[in-house]
Motif scaffolding. Structure first.
Motif, mmCIF file in Angstrom:
data_model
loop_
_atom_site.group_PDB
_atom_site.id
_atom_site.type_symbol
_atom_site.label_atom_id
_atom_site.label_comp_id
_atom_site.label_asym_id
_atom_site.label_seq_id
_atom_site.Cartn_x
_atom_site.Cartn_y
_atom_site.Cartn_z
ATOM 1 N N LYS A 56 -10.011 5.393 -6.391
ATOM 2 C CA LYS A 56 -10.443 5.890 -5.091
ATOM 3 C C LYS A 56 -11.636 5.067 -4.608
ATOM 4 O O LYS A 56 -12.771 5.542 -4.546
ATOM 5 N N ASN A 57 -11.357 3.805 -4.275
ATOM 6 C CA ASN A 57 -12.428 2.932 -3.817
ATOM 7 C C ASN A 57 -11.924 1.976 -2.742
ATOM 8 O O ASN A 57 -10.724 1.913 -2.445
ATOM 9 N N THR A 58 -12.849 1.226 -2.186
ATOM 10 C CA THR A 58 -12.536 0.337 -1.078
ATOM 11 C C THR A 58 -11.546 -0.750 -1.470
ATOM 12 O O THR A 58 -10.613 -1.070 -0.726
ATOM 13 N N MET A 59 -11.754 -1.348 -2.652
ATOM 14 C CA MET A 59 -10.886 -2.442 -3.080
ATOM 15 C C MET A 59 -9.441 -1.994 -3.191
ATOM 16 O O MET A 59 -8.523 -2.706 -2.783
ATOM 17 N N SER A 60 -9.199 -0.798 -3.740
ATOM 18 C CA SER A 60 -7.841 -0.305 -3.891
ATOM 19 C C SER A 60 -7.176 -0.057 -2.539
ATOM 20 O O SER A 60 -6.003 -0.388 -2.345
ATOM 21 N N VAL A 61 -7.909 0.526 -1.607
ATOM 22 C CA VAL A 61 -7.349 0.782 -0.273
ATOM 23 C C VAL A 61 -7.045 -0.532 0.436
ATOM 24 O O VAL A 61 -6.002 -0.684 1.087
ATOM 25 N N ASN A 62 -7.931 -1.505 0.306
ATOM 26 C CA ASN A 62 -7.711 -2.807 0.924
ATOM 27 C C ASN A 62 -6.472 -3.493 0.334
ATOM 28 O O ASN A 62 -5.625 -4.008 1.072
ATOM 29 N N LEU A 63 -6.352 -3.497 -0.989
ATOM 30 C CA LEU A 63 -5.198 -4.125 -1.626
ATOM 31 C C LEU A 63 -3.914 -3.386 -1.254
ATOM 32 O O LEU A 63 -2.881 -4.013 -0.966
ATOM 33 N N ALA A 64 -3.953 -2.065 -1.232
ATOM 34 C CA ALA A 64 -2.782 -1.282 -0.840
ATOM 35 C C ALA A 64 -2.366 -1.602 0.595
ATOM 36 O O ALA A 64 -1.168 -1.709 0.908
ATOM 37 N N SER A 65 -3.339 -1.777 1.477
ATOM 38 C CA SER A 65 -3.038 -2.133 2.874
ATOM 39 C C SER A 65 -2.299 -3.456 2.949
ATOM 40 O O SER A 65 -1.347 -3.609 3.731
ATOM 41 N N MET A 66 -2.713 -4.418 2.128
ATOM 42 C CA MET A 66 -2.053 -5.722 2.121
ATOM 43 C C MET A 66 -0.665 -5.655 1.491
ATOM 44 O O MET A 66 0.263 -6.354 1.925
ATOM 45 N N ILE A 67 -0.497 -4.822 0.480
ATOM 46 C CA ILE A 67 0.811 -4.683 -0.165
ATOM 47 C C ILE A 67 1.850 -4.188 0.836
ATOM 48 O O ILE A 67 2.939 -4.764 0.973
ATOM 49 N N VAL A 68 1.537 -3.127 1.561
ATOM 50 C CA VAL A 68 2.526 -2.535 2.464
ATOM 51 C C VAL A 68 2.741 -3.376 3.713
ATOM 52 O O VAL A 68 3.725 -3.187 4.434
ATOM 53 N N ALA A 69 1.849 -4.337 3.971
ATOM 54 C CA ALA A 69 1.996 -5.193 5.160
ATOM 55 C C ALA A 69 3.005 -6.310 4.961
ATOM 56 O O ALA A 69 3.510 -6.872 5.945
ATOM 57 N N GLN A 70 3.320 -6.658 3.718
ATOM 58 C CA GLN A 70 4.068 -7.893 3.460
ATOM 59 C C GLN A 70 5.485 -7.873 4.032
ATOM 60 O O GLN A 70 5.962 -8.886 4.556
ATOM 61 N N VAL A 71 6.195 -6.770 3.925
ATOM 62 C CA VAL A 71 7.566 -6.705 4.447
ATOM 63 C C VAL A 71 7.587 -7.039 5.938
ATOM 64 O O VAL A 71 8.492 -7.732 6.426
ATOM 65 N N ALA A 72 6.572 -6.592 6.665
ATOM 66 C CA ALA A 72 6.527 -6.778 8.123
ATOM 67 C C ALA A 72 6.372 -8.229 8.528
ATOM 68 O O ALA A 72 6.675 -8.586 9.686
ATOM 69 N N ILE A 73 5.928 -9.099 7.622
ATOM 70 C CA ILE A 73 5.745 -10.513 7.958
ATOM 71 C C ILE A 73 7.067 -11.151 8.367
ATOM 72 O O ILE A 73 7.093 -12.165 9.070
ATOM 73 N N ASN A 74 8.194 -10.541 7.987
ATOM 74 C CA ASN A 74 9.509 -11.065 8.350
ATOM 75 C C ASN A 74 9.910 -10.805 9.802
ATOM 76 O O ASN A 74 10.925 -11.353 10.255
ATOM 77 N N TYR A 75 9.153 -9.994 10.552
ATOM 78 C CA TYR A 75 9.678 -9.498 11.827
ATOM 79 C C TYR A 75 8.870 -9.923 13.049
ATOM 80 O O TYR A 75 8.996 -9.326 14.111
ATOM 81 N N GLY A 76 8.088 -10.985 12.916
ATOM 82 C CA GLY A 76 7.302 -11.465 14.056
ATOM 83 C C GLY A 76 8.137 -11.978 15.210
ATOM 84 O O GLY A 76 7.700 -11.925 16.368
#
Length: 336
Positions: A56-76
Motif C-alpha cells: 500500500k504505497n506510491t511505488m506499487s500504485v504507480n507500477l500497477a498503473s503502468m501494468i494496466v496501461a500496456q494493452v491500450a498501447i495497441n489502439y492509438g
C-alpha cells in the motif's frame, strides 16, 4: 469508390483505462470503450500473482498503473481519445506516448499496408501515407483515485547476479535459462499465463520448471480477452477471426511489453538487476516501406526495444537492465 485513408481506422470515440484496484496479489482496471454511436462497453483487465508483490504505497500504485496501461498501447490508431486514469509521472507519460506512436506506425504498415488475411475490404486497400504522427488518439492522463500520492525519484539498489527471464516455453527463453544456470547465476523464470492459446506453448515448460526450480513463478492475466473483445468491435476485422489459424495477430503488435510489465512486480520484489528476453540477432530489423520507417512487426523483440526499456528503468531509478544473451546468435544457431 475512393480508396479509404488512415482516418477511416478511427472507429471509437474514447477508451478509458480506470477504476484501478491494487491488492497484494492482484491488480485490476476497467477498459471502458465508447463507440462511434455513443454505446459504452466495458471489460476488466486483471493480473494475478501467486505471492504478494504489491504494497500500500506510491511505488506499487504507480507500477500497477503502468501494468494496466500496456494493452491500450495497441489502439492509438483506432480511438479519438485514450484516457489513462492512474498514478503516472513524466517518465511514464513519455514512455506511453513514444511506444504508442511507434506501435501505431508499426500496425499501420505491417497490418494494413501489408497482406493480412484478418482485414476485410475496404480496409485492406490503403495506399501508404507518410505522416509526422500516426496515432489518432489524444492521450489524457488523469488521477481520480490516488491524488493524495506523490512520486519522488530515488535510486534503488539491485542485485546484478539475479536474472529474471521472461519465459514462454520456447527455445529462446529455455536456452537462456540453461546457459545462465550453467554460469551459476540466480535465475528466476517468470511465465505469463495469458488467458488463451498463448499458454498452450508454455505449459509443458512451466510444469517441468515449477517442479524442479523453486524460483519458477507464474503470473496470470486476461489480456487475451481484452484483445478479442476489442477485435469484435472493429469493422475492419473478419467476423470469424477466431477460427483462422495464423502465425500473426490480427492487429496488435505491442505484446511483449504487456508481459514485461506483468513481470516487473517480481523484478522489483526480488531486487533483480537483469531482465532477460530470449531474442536472436534476426529480430533487430529496421527498414522502410514507401518512405515509412518500421521494424517489420518485430520491434518488441528487437535490441531497440531492450534499449528503450532499459532507458525507462533508469529514469525510474530501478537500476535494472533488459537484454538478450542470445542477441548475437541467429535463429538456426539457437535451434542447433
Amino acid at each position: 469508390m475512393n480508396t479509404p485513408g488512415i482516418e477511416s481506422l478511427c472507429f471509437f470515440d474514447s477508451l478509458r483505462i480506470g477504476n484501478l484496484v491494487v491488492e497484494s496479489k492482484r491488480v485490476k482496471a476497467s477498459y471502458t470503450l465508447t463507440l462511434g454511436n455513443g454505446k459504452i462497453l466495458e471489460q476488466e483487465l486483471i493480473y494475478t500473482y501467486a505471492e504478494p508483490v504489491f504494497q500500500k504505497n506510491t511505488m506499487s500504485v504507480n507500477l500497477a498503473s503502468m501494468i494496466v496501461a500496456q494493452v491500450a498501447i495497441n489502439y492509438g490508431l483506432f480511438c479519438r481519445e485514450i484516457i489513462f486514469d492512474g498514478l503516472y509521472d513524466d517518465a511514464d507519460k513519455r514512455f506511453i506516448r513514444d511506444m504508442m506512436e511507434n506501435t501505431s506506425r508499426e500496425i499501420y504498415v505491417n497490418k494494413f499496408l501489408m497482406p493480412n488475411e484478418f482485414i476485410v475490404a475496404p480496409y485492406n486497400q490503403f495506399k501508404a501515407e507518410k505522416r509526422k504522427r500516426y496515432t489518432a488518439a489524444d492521450l489524457v492522463f488523469e488521477n481520480s483515485s490516488y491524488s493524495g500520492l506523490f512520486l519522488d525519484w530515488k535510486h534503488n539498489d539491485s542485485d546484478k547476479e539475479k536474472f529474471v527471464i521472461l519465459s514462454s516455453g520456447g527455445k529462446d527463453s529455455l536456452l537462456s535459462y540453461g546457459l545462465l544456470k550453467e554460469l551459476k547465476k540466480q535465475v528466476i523464470p517468470v511465465f505469463i499465463n495469458e488467458s488463451g492459446r498463448h499458454w498452450f506453448t508454455a505449459i509443458n515448460a512451466y510444469n517441468y520448471l515449477k517442479d524442479s526450480d523453486p524460483n519458477c513463478l507464474k503470473v496470470w492475466c486476461n489480456s487475451d480477452r481484452i484483445y478479442n473483445w476489442m477485435l469484435r468491435q472493429m469493422p475492419c476485422i473478419r467476423k470469424d477471426f477466431s477460427n483462422i489459424r495464423a502465425d500473426i495477430y490480427p492487429v496488435r503488435l505491442w505484446t511483449v511489453g504487456v508481459f514485461i510489465f506483468g513481470a516487473l512486480p517480481v523484478v522489483r520484489k526480488m531486487g533483480a538487476g537483469n531482465i532477460i528476453i530470449g531474442n536472436e540477432y534476426d529480430t533487430s530489423i529496421k527498414t522502410s516501406f514507401e518512405g515509412i520507417t518500421h521494424y517489420q512487426a518485430l520491434y518488441d523483440q528487437s535490441k531497440y526495444f531492450d534499449i528503450a526499456l532499459t532507458r525507462y528503468y533508469t529514469k525510474k531509478g530501478w537500476n535494472a537492465f533488459q537484454f538478450s544473451i542470445l542477441r548475437s546468435l541467429s535463429e538456426i544457431l539457437i535451434l542447433k
